[in-house]
Design a protein around this motif. Structure first.
Motif, short mmCIF file in Angstrom:
data_model
loop_
_atom_site.label_atom_id
_atom_site.label_comp_id
_atom_site.label_asym_id
_atom_site.label_seq_id
_atom_site.Cartn_x
_atom_site.Cartn_y
_atom_site.Cartn_z
N PRO A 160 2.74 12.77 63.72
CA PRO A 160 3.03 14.17 64.05
C PRO A 160 4.07 14.33 65.17
N THR A 217 10.71 16.24 55.48
CA THR A 217 9.53 17.10 55.58
C THR A 217 8.31 16.48 54.90
N GLY A 218 7.15 16.91 55.38
CA GLY A 218 5.90 16.39 54.84
C GLY A 218 5.70 16.79 53.38
N ALA A 219 6.01 18.06 53.09
CA ALA A 219 5.76 18.55 51.73
C ALA A 219 6.63 17.81 50.72
N THR A 237 -1.65 10.59 61.02
CA THR A 237 -2.10 11.44 62.13
C THR A 237 -1.46 12.81 61.97
N GLY A 239 -2.64 17.32 61.12
CA GLY A 239 -3.64 18.38 61.02
C GLY A 239 -4.74 18.04 60.00
N THR A 242 -3.86 18.99 56.34
CA THR A 242 -2.95 18.01 55.73
C THR A 242 -3.72 16.73 55.39
N HIS A 245 -5.68 17.11 52.27
CA HIS A 245 -4.76 17.10 51.12
C HIS A 245 -4.35 15.67 50.80
N GLU A 260 -6.36 10.47 61.35
CA GLU A 260 -6.57 10.93 62.73
C GLU A 260 -6.18 12.39 62.75
N GLU A 396 -8.71 25.22 65.45
CA GLU A 396 -7.82 24.51 66.38
C GLU A 396 -6.58 25.38 66.64
P1 NAD Z 1 0.92 18.11 60.22
O1 NAD Z 1 -0.33 17.75 59.49
O2 NAD Z 1 1.61 19.35 59.85
O3 NAD Z 1 2.02 16.94 60.06
C1 NAD Z 1 1.78 15.62 60.46
C2 NAD Z 1 2.71 14.70 59.68
O4 NAD Z 1 2.37 14.79 58.31
C3 NAD Z 1 4.19 15.08 59.76
O5 NAD Z 1 4.97 13.92 59.74
C4 NAD Z 1 4.39 15.87 58.49
O6 NAD Z 1 5.72 15.87 58.02
C5 NAD Z 1 3.49 15.12 57.53
N1 NAD Z 1 3.03 15.90 56.39
C6 NAD Z 1 2.84 17.25 56.32
N2 NAD Z 1 2.42 17.59 55.07
C7 NAD Z 1 2.34 16.43 54.36
C8 NAD Z 1 1.97 16.12 53.02
N3 NAD Z 1 1.63 17.08 52.16
N4 NAD Z 1 2.00 14.84 52.63
C9 NAD Z 1 2.35 13.86 53.49
N5 NAD Z 1 2.73 14.10 54.78
C10 NAD Z 1 2.72 15.37 55.21
O7 NAD Z 1 0.53 18.05 61.75
P2 NAD Z 1 1.47 18.41 62.99
O8 NAD Z 1 1.58 19.89 63.08
O9 NAD Z 1 2.69 17.58 62.95
O10 NAD Z 1 0.59 17.86 64.20
C11 NAD Z 1 -0.40 18.60 64.82
C12 NAD Z 1 -1.77 18.19 64.34
O11 NAD Z 1 -1.96 16.80 64.53
C13 NAD Z 1 -2.88 18.86 65.12
O12 NAD Z 1 -3.89 19.26 64.23
C14 NAD Z 1 -3.40 17.75 66.02
O13 NAD Z 1 -4.72 17.89 66.44
C15 NAD Z 1 -3.21 16.57 65.14
N6 NAD Z 1 -3.17 15.33 65.91
C16 NAD Z 1 -4.23 14.47 65.83
C17 NAD Z 1 -4.23 13.31 66.58
C18 NAD Z 1 -5.39 12.34 66.51
O14 NAD Z 1 -5.22 11.22 66.99
N7 NAD Z 1 -6.53 12.71 65.96
C19 NAD Z 1 -3.14 13.02 67.41
C20 NAD Z 1 -2.09 13.92 67.46
C21 NAD Z 1 -2.10 15.07 66.71
#
Ligand code: NAD
Length: 492
Positions: A160, A217-219, A237, A239, A242, A245, A260, A396
Protein backbone atom coordinates in the motif's frame (compact mmCIF):
# COMPACT_ATOMS: atom_id res chain seq x y z
CA UNK A 1 23.60 17.16 4.61
CA UNK A 2 19.99 18.30 4.39
CA UNK A 3 18.34 17.33 1.11
CA UNK A 4 17.56 20.27 -1.10
CA UNK A 5 13.81 20.22 -1.77
CA UNK A 6 13.99 22.03 -5.09
CA UNK A 7 16.75 19.74 -6.38
CA UNK A 8 14.77 16.84 -5.05
CA UNK A 9 11.60 17.81 -6.88
CA UNK A 10 13.53 18.41 -10.10
CA UNK A 11 15.33 15.11 -9.71
CA UNK A 12 12.07 13.18 -9.33
CA UNK A 13 10.38 14.64 -12.44
CA UNK A 14 11.38 11.52 -14.34
CA UNK A 15 8.89 8.98 -15.59
CA UNK A 16 8.48 5.84 -13.51
CA UNK A 17 8.82 2.68 -15.53
CA UNK A 18 8.58 -1.04 -14.90
CA UNK A 19 11.64 -3.01 -13.84
CA UNK A 20 11.62 -6.44 -15.47
CA UNK A 21 14.45 -8.90 -16.06
CA UNK A 22 16.92 -6.43 -14.58
CA UNK A 23 15.98 -3.64 -16.98
CA UNK A 24 13.73 -0.63 -17.09
CA UNK A 25 11.13 -1.12 -19.82
CA UNK A 26 10.60 1.68 -22.36
CA UNK A 27 7.62 3.92 -21.69
CA UNK A 28 7.23 5.63 -25.07
CA UNK A 29 3.56 5.55 -26.17
CA UNK A 30 2.52 3.79 -22.96
CA UNK A 31 -0.52 4.70 -20.82
CA UNK A 32 0.77 6.79 -17.92
CA UNK A 33 -0.66 7.78 -14.53
CA UNK A 34 -0.17 11.21 -12.99
CA UNK A 35 1.67 11.08 -9.69
CA UNK A 36 0.75 13.89 -7.34
CA UNK A 37 2.74 15.42 -4.51
CA UNK A 38 0.05 15.54 -1.79
CA UNK A 39 1.74 18.44 -0.03
CA UNK A 40 1.31 20.69 -3.09
CA UNK A 41 -1.55 19.02 -4.96
CA UNK A 42 0.59 19.15 -8.11
CA UNK A 43 1.56 16.40 -10.53
CA UNK A 44 5.29 15.88 -10.12
CA UNK A 45 5.93 12.58 -11.90
CA UNK A 46 4.30 10.09 -14.23
CA UNK A 47 4.10 6.37 -13.81
CA UNK A 48 3.45 3.61 -16.31
CA UNK A 49 0.19 1.66 -16.12
CA UNK A 50 1.29 -1.93 -16.64
CA UNK A 51 -0.49 -4.17 -19.11
CA UNK A 52 -0.80 -7.87 -19.79
CA UNK A 53 2.40 -7.93 -21.91
CA UNK A 54 4.35 -6.54 -18.96
CA UNK A 55 2.97 -9.28 -16.76
CA UNK A 56 3.89 -11.95 -19.32
CA UNK A 57 7.37 -10.51 -19.53
CA UNK A 58 7.72 -10.45 -15.74
CA UNK A 59 6.45 -14.00 -15.31
CA UNK A 60 8.68 -15.44 -18.04
CA UNK A 61 11.71 -13.56 -16.62
CA UNK A 62 11.03 -14.80 -13.12
CA UNK A 63 10.53 -18.37 -14.34
CA UNK A 64 13.77 -18.25 -16.33
CA UNK A 65 15.67 -17.05 -13.25
CA UNK A 66 13.96 -19.26 -10.69
CA UNK A 67 16.22 -22.30 -10.81
CA UNK A 68 19.52 -20.45 -10.55
CA UNK A 69 18.28 -18.14 -7.79
CA UNK A 70 16.75 -20.94 -5.73
CA UNK A 71 19.92 -23.01 -6.01
CA UNK A 72 22.21 -20.27 -4.73
CA UNK A 73 23.40 -20.83 -1.19
CA UNK A 74 21.30 -18.81 1.27
CA UNK A 75 24.48 -16.96 2.25
CA UNK A 76 24.90 -15.70 -1.32
CA UNK A 77 21.29 -14.58 -1.61
CA UNK A 78 21.73 -12.91 1.77
CA UNK A 79 24.75 -11.03 0.46
CA UNK A 80 22.67 -9.49 -2.33
CA UNK A 81 20.07 -8.35 0.22
CA UNK A 82 22.75 -6.86 2.45
CA UNK A 83 24.21 -5.02 -0.56
CA UNK A 84 20.77 -3.56 -1.30
CA UNK A 85 20.42 -2.58 2.37
CA UNK A 86 23.83 -0.87 2.30
CA UNK A 87 22.80 1.13 -0.76
CA UNK A 88 19.54 2.14 0.92
CA UNK A 89 21.58 3.44 3.86
CA UNK A 90 23.92 5.30 1.49
CA UNK A 91 20.97 6.89 -0.31
CA UNK A 92 18.84 7.42 2.80
CA UNK A 93 18.40 11.16 2.34
CA UNK A 94 17.38 10.86 -1.30
CA UNK A 95 14.97 8.04 -0.53
CA UNK A 96 13.47 9.88 2.44
CA UNK A 97 12.94 12.97 0.31
CA UNK A 98 11.34 10.84 -2.40
CA UNK A 99 9.00 9.25 0.16
CA UNK A 100 8.10 12.65 1.58
CA UNK A 101 7.30 14.07 -1.88
CA UNK A 102 5.39 10.99 -3.01
CA UNK A 103 3.39 10.39 0.17
CA UNK A 104 3.15 13.73 2.00
CA UNK A 105 4.69 12.41 5.22
CA UNK A 106 7.08 14.61 7.20
CA UNK A 107 10.62 14.28 5.87
CA UNK A 108 11.87 13.74 9.41
CA UNK A 109 9.57 10.74 9.80
CA UNK A 110 10.79 9.22 6.54
CA UNK A 111 14.40 9.79 7.65
CA UNK A 112 13.86 8.33 11.12
CA UNK A 113 11.40 5.53 10.41
CA UNK A 114 10.62 4.58 6.81
CA UNK A 115 14.04 4.38 5.25
CA UNK A 116 16.00 2.89 8.18
CA UNK A 117 13.30 0.28 8.49
CA UNK A 118 13.49 -0.56 4.77
CA UNK A 119 17.17 -1.37 5.07
CA UNK A 120 16.56 -3.17 8.39
CA UNK A 121 13.98 -5.42 6.68
CA UNK A 122 16.50 -6.52 4.07
CA UNK A 123 19.27 -7.02 6.62
CA UNK A 124 17.01 -8.89 9.00
CA UNK A 125 15.80 -11.43 6.45
CA UNK A 126 19.28 -11.77 4.95
CA UNK A 127 20.55 -12.90 8.35
CA UNK A 128 17.40 -14.84 9.25
CA UNK A 129 17.57 -17.08 6.20
CA UNK A 130 21.10 -18.18 7.03
CA UNK A 131 19.78 -19.38 10.40
CA UNK A 132 16.60 -20.99 9.04
CA UNK A 133 16.43 -24.65 10.02
CA UNK A 134 13.81 -27.28 9.44
CA UNK A 135 12.24 -29.71 11.90
CA UNK A 136 12.89 -33.34 12.70
CA UNK A 137 10.29 -35.51 14.45
CA UNK A 138 11.59 -38.83 15.72
CA UNK A 139 8.98 -41.53 16.45
CA UNK A 140 10.55 -43.83 18.95
CA UNK A 141 11.29 -47.29 17.48
CA UNK A 142 9.22 -46.54 14.38
CA UNK A 143 10.48 -43.87 12.03
CA UNK A 144 12.18 -40.55 11.63
CA UNK A 145 10.44 -37.59 9.98
CA UNK A 146 12.27 -34.59 8.68
CA UNK A 147 10.92 -31.53 6.91
CA UNK A 148 12.34 -30.12 3.71
CA UNK A 149 11.58 -26.57 2.67
CA UNK A 150 11.83 -25.24 -0.85
CA UNK A 151 10.92 -21.91 -2.46
CA UNK A 152 7.36 -21.64 -3.74
CA UNK A 153 8.36 -20.33 -7.19
CA UNK A 154 7.05 -17.05 -8.53
CA UNK A 155 5.39 -15.04 -5.78
CA UNK A 156 3.52 -11.73 -5.77
CA UNK A 157 4.05 -8.94 -3.23
CA UNK A 158 1.44 -6.15 -3.30
CA UNK A 159 1.88 -3.19 -0.98
CA UNK A 160 0.00 0.00 0.00
CA UNK A 161 0.81 3.72 0.01
CA UNK A 162 1.09 4.52 3.70
CA UNK A 163 4.61 3.18 4.35
CA UNK A 164 5.73 2.64 0.78
CA UNK A 165 9.34 1.42 0.89
CA UNK A 166 9.01 0.12 4.46
CA UNK A 167 6.22 -2.33 3.52
CA UNK A 168 7.52 -3.08 0.04
CA UNK A 169 10.81 -4.34 1.50
CA UNK A 170 9.00 -6.11 4.37
CA UNK A 171 7.49 -8.39 1.72
CA UNK A 172 10.17 -8.78 -0.91
CA UNK A 173 13.00 -9.43 1.58
CA UNK A 174 11.74 -12.78 2.98
CA UNK A 175 10.43 -13.80 -0.45
CA UNK A 176 13.84 -13.28 -2.08
CA UNK A 177 15.84 -14.60 0.87
CA UNK A 178 14.02 -17.94 0.70
CA UNK A 179 14.85 -18.30 -3.00
CA UNK A 180 11.66 -17.18 -4.72
CA UNK A 181 11.44 -14.87 -7.71
CA UNK A 182 9.15 -11.94 -7.06
CA UNK A 183 6.64 -9.90 -8.99
CA UNK A 184 6.04 -6.86 -6.83
CA UNK A 185 3.47 -4.12 -7.21
CA UNK A 186 3.73 -0.96 -5.15
CA UNK A 187 0.75 1.34 -4.73
CA UNK A 188 -0.06 3.50 -7.76
CA UNK A 189 -0.33 6.42 -5.32
CA UNK A 190 3.29 6.09 -4.15
CA UNK A 191 5.36 4.34 -6.84
CA UNK A 192 8.59 6.34 -6.51
CA UNK A 193 10.68 4.56 -3.88
CA UNK A 194 10.05 1.12 -5.41
CA UNK A 195 11.34 2.59 -8.67
CA UNK A 196 14.43 3.95 -6.90
CA UNK A 197 14.90 0.56 -5.24
CA UNK A 198 14.90 -1.04 -8.70
CA UNK A 199 17.81 1.26 -9.60
CA UNK A 200 19.60 0.04 -6.50
CA UNK A 201 18.98 -3.60 -7.52
CA UNK A 202 20.52 -2.82 -10.89
CA UNK A 203 23.49 -1.16 -9.22
CA UNK A 204 24.21 -4.12 -6.93
CA UNK A 205 23.67 -6.50 -9.87
CA UNK A 206 20.88 -8.49 -8.35
CA UNK A 207 20.50 -11.34 -10.86
CA UNK A 208 18.06 -10.52 -13.65
CA UNK A 209 14.46 -11.62 -13.30
CA UNK A 210 14.74 -12.26 -9.58
CA UNK A 211 12.81 -9.12 -8.65
CA UNK A 212 10.36 -7.66 -11.17
CA UNK A 213 8.47 -4.49 -10.27
CA UNK A 214 5.23 -3.79 -12.12
CA UNK A 215 3.71 -0.37 -11.58
CA UNK A 216 0.08 0.59 -12.01
CA UNK A 217 -3.38 0.43 -10.53
CA UNK A 218 -4.75 -2.34 -8.36
CA UNK A 219 -7.91 -2.81 -10.38
CA UNK A 220 -5.82 -3.37 -13.51
CA UNK A 221 -2.37 -4.91 -13.06
CA UNK A 222 -2.94 -5.82 -9.40
CA UNK A 223 -5.94 -7.92 -10.33
CA UNK A 224 -4.12 -9.51 -13.31
CA UNK A 225 -1.28 -10.57 -10.99
CA UNK A 226 -3.73 -12.14 -8.55
CA UNK A 227 -5.61 -13.95 -11.33
CA UNK A 228 -2.54 -15.53 -12.91
CA UNK A 229 -2.31 -19.26 -12.06
CA UNK A 230 1.47 -19.26 -12.56
CA UNK A 231 1.85 -17.09 -9.46
CA UNK A 232 1.67 -19.48 -6.54
CA UNK A 233 1.62 -17.18 -3.57
CA UNK A 234 0.45 -13.66 -2.77
CA UNK A 235 1.56 -11.51 0.12
CA UNK A 236 -0.79 -8.54 0.23
CA UNK A 237 -1.00 -5.51 2.48
CA UNK A 238 -3.89 -3.10 2.04
CA UNK A 239 -7.54 -2.56 2.83
CA UNK A 240 -9.82 -5.33 4.16
CA UNK A 241 -12.24 -5.02 1.23
CA UNK A 242 -9.41 -5.44 -1.26
CA UNK A 243 -8.05 -8.34 0.76
CA UNK A 244 -11.43 -10.10 0.68
CA UNK A 245 -11.63 -9.59 -3.06
CA UNK A 246 -8.11 -10.94 -3.58
CA UNK A 247 -8.91 -13.97 -1.42
CA UNK A 248 -11.82 -14.78 -3.70
CA UNK A 249 -9.69 -14.48 -6.84
CA UNK A 250 -6.84 -16.47 -5.29
CA UNK A 251 -9.19 -19.26 -4.25
CA UNK A 252 -9.76 -20.12 -7.90
CA UNK A 253 -6.19 -21.37 -8.27
CA UNK A 254 -5.67 -22.22 -4.57
CA UNK A 255 -2.90 -19.74 -4.02
CA UNK A 256 -1.15 -19.42 -0.71
CA UNK A 257 -2.17 -16.11 0.83
CA UNK A 258 -0.93 -13.73 3.47
CA UNK A 259 -3.26 -10.79 4.02
CA UNK A 260 -2.25 -7.83 6.17
CA UNK A 261 -5.38 -5.70 6.28
CA UNK A 262 -7.07 -2.78 7.98
CA UNK A 263 -7.54 -1.99 11.64
CA UNK A 264 -9.68 -0.06 14.10
CA UNK A 265 -7.33 -0.34 16.99
CA UNK A 266 -8.44 0.14 20.59
CA UNK A 267 -6.37 1.79 23.31
CA UNK A 268 -7.39 0.92 26.88
CA UNK A 269 -6.41 3.57 29.38
CA UNK A 270 -6.81 2.22 32.92
CA UNK A 271 -7.14 4.40 36.03
CA UNK A 272 -3.70 3.34 37.29
CA UNK A 273 -1.74 4.42 34.21
CA UNK A 274 0.97 7.10 34.31
CA UNK A 275 -1.30 9.74 32.87
CA UNK A 276 1.17 12.26 31.46
CA UNK A 277 3.34 9.60 29.79
CA UNK A 278 0.29 7.76 28.49
CA UNK A 279 -1.13 10.88 26.89
CA UNK A 280 2.18 11.83 25.26
CA UNK A 281 2.69 8.35 23.83
CA UNK A 282 -0.92 7.95 22.76
CA UNK A 283 -1.03 11.26 20.91
CA UNK A 284 2.07 10.21 18.99
CA UNK A 285 0.60 6.77 18.31
CA UNK A 286 -2.77 8.03 17.12
CA UNK A 287 -1.46 10.74 14.82
CA UNK A 288 1.85 9.36 13.52
CA UNK A 289 1.95 9.63 9.73
CA UNK A 290 -1.34 11.59 10.02
CA UNK A 291 -3.01 8.49 11.49
CA UNK A 292 -2.26 6.59 8.30
CA UNK A 293 -0.55 3.60 9.89
CA UNK A 294 -2.64 0.45 10.11
CA UNK A 295 -1.49 0.12 13.75
CA UNK A 296 -2.49 3.62 14.95
CA UNK A 297 -4.98 3.52 17.82
CA UNK A 298 -8.27 5.13 16.78
CA UNK A 299 -10.70 4.11 19.55
CA UNK A 300 -9.56 5.28 22.98
CA UNK A 301 -11.36 3.82 26.00
CA UNK A 302 -10.63 5.60 29.27
CA UNK A 303 -11.64 4.53 32.79
CA UNK A 304 -14.46 6.82 33.86
CA UNK A 305 -12.64 7.91 37.04
CA UNK A 306 -9.87 9.64 35.04
CA UNK A 307 -11.81 10.51 31.89
CA UNK A 308 -12.13 14.26 32.46
CA UNK A 309 -8.50 14.68 33.44
CA UNK A 310 -7.36 12.51 30.51
CA UNK A 311 -9.53 14.42 28.05
CA UNK A 312 -8.18 17.84 29.01
CA UNK A 313 -4.56 16.69 28.79
CA UNK A 314 -5.13 14.72 25.57
CA UNK A 315 -6.81 17.61 23.74
CA UNK A 316 -4.13 20.05 24.92
CA UNK A 317 -1.41 17.74 23.56
CA UNK A 318 -3.21 17.13 20.27
CA UNK A 319 -3.56 20.87 19.77
CA UNK A 320 0.21 21.21 20.05
CA UNK A 321 0.72 19.06 16.91
CA UNK A 322 1.91 21.21 14.03
CA UNK A 323 0.31 20.63 10.63
CA UNK A 324 2.67 21.99 8.01
CA UNK A 325 4.96 21.56 5.03
CA UNK A 326 6.39 18.03 5.32
CA UNK A 327 9.80 19.38 4.32
CA UNK A 328 9.78 21.67 7.36
CA UNK A 329 11.45 20.09 10.41
CA UNK A 330 8.94 21.72 12.74
CA UNK A 331 5.94 19.99 11.12
CA UNK A 332 4.73 16.98 13.05
CA UNK A 333 1.82 16.39 10.67
CA UNK A 334 2.28 16.33 6.90
CA UNK A 335 -0.29 15.95 4.13
CA UNK A 336 -2.79 13.15 3.68
CA UNK A 337 -1.91 10.83 0.83
CA UNK A 338 -4.38 12.07 -1.80
CA UNK A 339 -7.30 14.38 -2.49
CA UNK A 340 -9.65 11.37 -2.49
CA UNK A 341 -8.37 10.20 0.86
CA UNK A 342 -8.76 13.66 2.40
CA UNK A 343 -12.32 13.82 1.09
CA UNK A 344 -13.06 10.35 2.47
CA UNK A 345 -11.94 11.47 5.93
CA UNK A 346 -13.90 14.72 5.76
CA UNK A 347 -16.97 12.65 4.79
CA UNK A 348 -16.37 10.51 7.88
CA UNK A 349 -16.41 13.64 10.03
CA UNK A 350 -19.84 14.51 8.61
CA UNK A 351 -21.03 10.96 9.34
CA UNK A 352 -19.72 11.30 12.90
CA UNK A 353 -21.59 14.59 13.36
CA UNK A 354 -24.78 13.00 12.06
CA UNK A 355 -24.28 10.22 14.61
CA UNK A 356 -24.22 12.84 17.38
CA UNK A 357 -20.46 13.23 17.82
CA UNK A 358 -19.11 16.05 19.93
CA UNK A 359 -16.09 17.56 18.15
CA UNK A 360 -13.42 18.13 20.82
CA UNK A 361 -10.84 19.45 18.37
CA UNK A 362 -10.05 19.51 14.65
CA UNK A 363 -12.49 18.26 12.03
CA UNK A 364 -11.46 20.65 9.27
CA UNK A 365 -9.18 20.73 6.27
CA UNK A 366 -6.11 22.95 6.82
CA UNK A 367 -5.28 25.53 4.15
CA UNK A 368 -1.57 26.33 4.08
CA UNK A 369 -0.01 29.14 2.11
CA UNK A 370 2.92 29.24 -0.31
CA UNK A 371 4.32 26.00 -1.71
CA UNK A 372 1.68 23.90 0.09
CA UNK A 373 -1.33 26.02 -0.87
CA UNK A 374 -2.94 23.18 -2.86
CA UNK A 375 -1.97 20.40 -0.43
CA UNK A 376 -4.22 17.90 1.35
CA UNK A 377 -3.81 18.82 5.01
CA UNK A 378 -6.17 18.17 7.86
CA UNK A 379 -6.45 19.06 11.53
CA UNK A 380 -5.88 16.23 14.02
CA UNK A 381 -9.40 15.43 15.17
CA UNK A 382 -10.83 14.09 18.43
CA UNK A 383 -14.47 13.09 18.84
CA UNK A 384 -16.58 11.94 21.79
CA UNK A 385 -20.19 11.06 22.53
CA UNK A 386 -20.44 8.29 19.96
CA UNK A 387 -21.96 4.86 20.51
CA UNK A 388 -19.51 1.99 20.27
CA UNK A 389 -21.66 0.56 17.48
CA UNK A 390 -21.64 3.84 15.48
CA UNK A 391 -20.10 3.76 12.00
CA UNK A 392 -17.41 6.12 13.26
CA UNK A 393 -16.34 3.59 15.88
CA UNK A 394 -16.69 0.58 13.61
CA UNK A 395 -15.29 1.65 10.22
CA UNK A 396 -11.61 2.20 9.52
CA UNK A 397 -11.04 5.91 8.78
CA UNK A 398 -7.25 5.66 8.37
CA UNK A 399 -6.57 9.31 9.08
CA UNK A 400 -6.00 11.75 11.94
CA UNK A 401 -9.30 10.99 13.67
CA UNK A 402 -9.79 9.35 17.07
CA UNK A 403 -12.76 8.84 19.36
CA UNK A 404 -12.89 8.87 23.18
CA UNK A 405 -15.19 6.68 25.25
CA UNK A 406 -15.40 5.68 28.91
CA UNK A 407 -15.47 2.28 30.56
CA UNK A 408 -16.46 1.17 34.05
CA UNK A 409 -14.54 -2.06 34.62
CA UNK A 410 -11.84 -4.18 32.98
CA UNK A 411 -14.50 -6.53 31.59
CA UNK A 412 -16.42 -3.58 30.21
CA UNK A 413 -13.25 -2.24 28.53
CA UNK A 414 -12.51 -5.59 26.91
CA UNK A 415 -16.08 -6.01 25.74
CA UNK A 416 -16.04 -2.57 24.09
CA UNK A 417 -12.60 -3.13 22.56
CA UNK A 418 -13.56 -6.53 21.13
CA UNK A 419 -16.86 -5.29 19.74
CA UNK A 420 -15.29 -4.75 16.31
CA UNK A 421 -14.87 -6.60 13.03
CA UNK A 422 -11.18 -5.78 13.16
CA UNK A 423 -8.39 -7.26 15.28
CA UNK A 424 -5.04 -5.86 14.27
CA UNK A 425 -3.38 -4.11 17.23
CA UNK A 426 -4.26 -2.90 20.72
CA UNK A 427 -2.49 -0.81 23.33
CA UNK A 428 -2.93 -1.15 27.09
CA UNK A 429 -1.98 1.60 29.50
CA UNK A 430 -1.66 0.50 33.13
CA UNK A 431 0.91 0.11 35.92
CA UNK A 432 -0.80 -3.09 37.13
CA UNK A 433 1.08 -5.99 35.56
CA UNK A 434 -1.64 -8.62 36.26
CA UNK A 435 -4.28 -6.42 34.71
CA UNK A 436 -2.06 -5.89 31.67
CA UNK A 437 -1.40 -9.61 31.15
CA UNK A 438 -5.04 -10.48 31.68
CA UNK A 439 -6.23 -7.91 29.15
CA UNK A 440 -3.48 -8.86 26.67
CA UNK A 441 -4.67 -12.46 26.79
CA UNK A 442 -8.33 -11.58 26.26
CA UNK A 443 -8.14 -8.80 23.73
CA UNK A 444 -8.79 -9.82 20.13
CA UNK A 445 -5.75 -8.43 18.35
CA UNK A 446 -2.70 -9.87 16.64
CA UNK A 447 -0.36 -7.37 18.28
CA UNK A 448 -0.64 -5.96 21.80
CA UNK A 449 1.57 -3.22 23.19
CA UNK A 450 1.64 -2.49 26.94
CA UNK A 451 2.61 1.09 27.82
CA UNK A 452 4.20 1.57 24.40
CA UNK A 453 3.45 1.53 20.71
CA UNK A 454 5.22 0.42 17.54
CA UNK A 455 8.21 -1.16 19.23
CA UNK A 456 8.97 -3.77 16.61
CA UNK A 457 11.20 -6.80 16.96
CA UNK A 458 11.28 -8.22 13.44
CA UNK A 459 11.45 -11.78 14.81
CA UNK A 460 7.91 -11.55 16.22
CA UNK A 461 4.76 -12.68 14.39
CA UNK A 462 2.99 -9.76 12.74
CA UNK A 463 -0.61 -9.71 11.54
CA UNK A 464 -4.23 -9.39 12.49
CA UNK A 465 -7.28 -11.36 13.54
CA UNK A 466 -10.82 -11.16 12.15
CA UNK A 467 -11.09 -8.71 9.21
CA UNK A 468 -7.56 -7.47 9.88
CA UNK A 469 -5.95 -10.33 8.07
CA UNK A 470 -5.04 -13.87 7.39
CA UNK A 471 -1.76 -15.45 8.47
CA UNK A 472 1.27 -13.82 10.01
CA UNK A 473 4.43 -12.31 8.61
CA UNK A 474 7.68 -11.46 10.39
CA UNK A 475 10.55 -13.68 11.47
CA UNK A 476 10.13 -17.42 10.94
CA UNK A 477 6.47 -16.93 9.99
CA UNK A 478 7.49 -15.11 6.82
CA UNK A 479 10.24 -17.62 5.99
CA UNK A 480 7.73 -20.44 6.39
CA UNK A 481 5.10 -18.60 4.36
CA UNK A 482 7.41 -18.19 1.38
CA UNK A 483 8.46 -21.85 1.36
CA UNK A 484 6.70 -25.14 0.70
CA UNK A 485 7.31 -27.75 3.36
CA UNK A 486 7.60 -31.44 2.60
CA UNK A 487 7.68 -34.15 5.24
CA UNK A 488 9.94 -37.13 4.60
CA UNK A 489 9.30 -40.23 6.71
CA UNK A 490 11.98 -42.91 6.99
CA UNK A 491 11.10 -46.20 8.70
CA UNK A 492 13.86 -47.43 11.03
P1 NAD B 1 -5.73 -0.79 -1.06
O1 NAD B 1 -6.33 -2.08 -0.64
O2 NAD B 1 -6.56 0.15 -1.82
O3 NAD B 1 -4.43 -1.05 -1.97
C1 NAD B 1 -3.32 -1.78 -1.51
C2 NAD B 1 -2.58 -2.32 -2.73
O4 NAD B 1 -3.42 -3.22 -3.41
C3 NAD B 1 -2.19 -1.26 -3.76
O5 NAD B 1 -0.97 -1.59 -4.35
C4 NAD B 1 -3.30 -1.38 -4.77
O6 NAD B 1 -2.95 -0.95 -6.06
C5 NAD B 1 -3.56 -2.87 -4.76
N1 NAD B 1 -4.89 -3.27 -5.20
C6 NAD B 1 -6.05 -2.55 -5.11
N2 NAD B 1 -7.07 -3.27 -5.66
C7 NAD B 1 -6.54 -4.45 -6.08
C8 NAD B 1 -7.08 -5.60 -6.71
N3 NAD B 1 -8.36 -5.66 -7.05
N4 NAD B 1 -6.25 -6.62 -6.99
C9 NAD B 1 -4.94 -6.56 -6.66
N5 NAD B 1 -4.37 -5.49 -6.07
C10 NAD B 1 -5.16 -4.44 -5.77
O7 NAD B 1 -5.15 -0.15 0.27
P2 NAD B 1 -4.45 1.27 0.41
O8 NAD B 1 -5.51 2.31 0.39
O9 NAD B 1 -3.29 1.35 -0.50
O10 NAD B 1 -3.84 1.15 1.89
C11 NAD B 1 -4.55 1.45 3.03
C12 NAD B 1 -5.05 0.20 3.71
O11 NAD B 1 -3.97 -0.68 3.98
C13 NAD B 1 -5.69 0.49 5.06
O12 NAD B 1 -6.84 -0.29 5.19
C14 NAD B 1 -4.63 0.03 6.05
O13 NAD B 1 -5.13 -0.34 7.31
C15 NAD B 1 -4.05 -1.13 5.32
N6 NAD B 1 -2.72 -1.44 5.82
C16 NAD B 1 -2.55 -2.59 6.54
C17 NAD B 1 -1.30 -2.90 7.06
C18 NAD B 1 -1.08 -4.16 7.87
O14 NAD B 1 0.08 -4.51 8.07
N7 NAD B 1 -2.11 -4.84 8.33
C19 NAD B 1 -0.22 -2.04 6.82
C20 NAD B 1 -0.44 -0.90 6.08
C21 NAD B 1 -1.68 -0.60 5.57
Amino acid sequence: MTPNPSNGVKHFMEAISNYVNGEFLPIASRAMLDIVNPATGKVYARCVESNVEDLEHAISSSQASAKAWSQLKPEIRAEYLVNIANEIDQQAETLALAECIDNGKPLQLALKVDIPRASANLRFFAHAVTQFSSECHAMEDVALNYTLRSPVGTVACISPWNLPLYLFTWKIAPALATGNCVIAKPSEITPMTAFLLAKICQKVQLPKGVLNILQGTGANIGEMICEDPRIKTISFTGGSKTGLHIAQIAAKSLKKLSLELGGKNPALVFADCKLQETVEQLVNACFANQGQICLCPSRIYVHQSIYDEFKVLFIKTVKELVVGDPLDNTSSQGALSSANHLQKILDHIEIAKSEGAQLLCGGEQVGLTGRCEGGYFMQPTVLENLANQSRTNQEEIFGPVVTLQTFESDDDALMLANESDYGLSATLWTENISRAHNAARKIEAGIVWINCWLIRDLRTPFGGMKMSGLGREGGLEALRFFTESKNVCLKY
